[in-house]
Design an enzyme around this catalytic site. Structure first.
Site, PDB file in Angstrom:
ATOM      1  N   CYS A  33       3.528  -0.279  -5.382  1.00 52.61           N
ATOM      2  CA  CYS A  33       2.067   0.221  -5.298  1.00 52.61           C
ATOM      3  C   CYS A  33       1.873   1.799  -5.132  1.00 52.61           C
ATOM      4  O   CYS A  33       1.095   2.392  -5.656  1.00 52.61           O
ATOM      5  CB  CYS A  33       1.253  -0.596  -4.084  1.00 52.61           C
ATOM      6  N   HIS A  85      -0.376  -2.112   1.591  1.00 52.69           N
ATOM      7  CA  HIS A  85      -0.524  -2.015   0.272  1.00 52.69           C
ATOM      8  C   HIS A  85      -1.660  -1.117  -0.234  1.00 52.69           C
ATOM      9  O   HIS A  85      -2.613  -0.815   0.750  1.00 52.69           O
ATOM     10  CB  HIS A  85      -0.995  -3.519  -0.301  1.00 52.69           C
ATOM     11  N   HIS A  97      -3.439  -1.851  -9.471  1.00 49.89           N
ATOM     12  CA  HIS A  97      -2.333  -1.740  -8.216  1.00 49.89           C
ATOM     13  C   HIS A  97      -1.099  -2.500  -8.790  1.00 49.89           C
ATOM     14  O   HIS A  97      -1.145  -3.203  -9.917  1.00 49.89           O
ATOM     15  CB  HIS A  97      -2.503  -2.575  -7.100  1.00 49.89           C
TER      16      HIS A  97
END
Length: 126
Positions: A33, A85, A97
């Site tokens: 990510c 994240h 993402h």
């Protein structure tokens, strides 16, 4: 939308389908990510961002309320006060993402059950 945000948006969307790879930060090698975020902002906006999700969340940048998100904003997710994240907001309630091992870069809705419950913060770097 500014020129840099437009370029970030289009590059991020063009990478949908790229394989996930822990520690990855190139289209050929795959992305995690934060590697995806770093690559997109470096290539599309000539902006060098911190490498890890934790560092991205801690960096000095304007906080943005969820209802004020604009294309190119960074969105952060986690649980129990821990950010684990991040993604790039692209507009219309969606973000790009690199979600997890075995997956690919994808476009998801912020108000999807999983992400809505884990949304922590957003930052504007452009």
């Amino acid at each position: 939308m500014g020129h840099a945000a437009h370029d970030v948006l289009f590059l991020a969307i063009s990478l949908v389908g790229t394989p996930y790879r822990y520690g990855g930060n190139t289209p050929h090698g795959g992305f995690d990510c934060s590697g995806l975020i770093g690559y997109v902002f470096r290539e599309a906006a000539r902006l060098q961002l911190p490498r890890t999700t934790r560092e991205l969340h801690a960096m000095s940048a304007a906080a943005v309320r969820r209802e004020r998100l604009a294309s190119g904003d960074l969105v952060f997710f986690g649980q129990r006060g821990r950010v684990d994240h991040a993604g790039i907001y692209v507009g219309e309630g969606r973000f790009v993402h690199a979600p997890s091992s075995g997956g690919t870069v994808r476009l998801d809705a912020l108000d999807g059950h999983y992400w809505r419950d884990r949304f922590v913060a957003a930052k504007r770097v452009l």
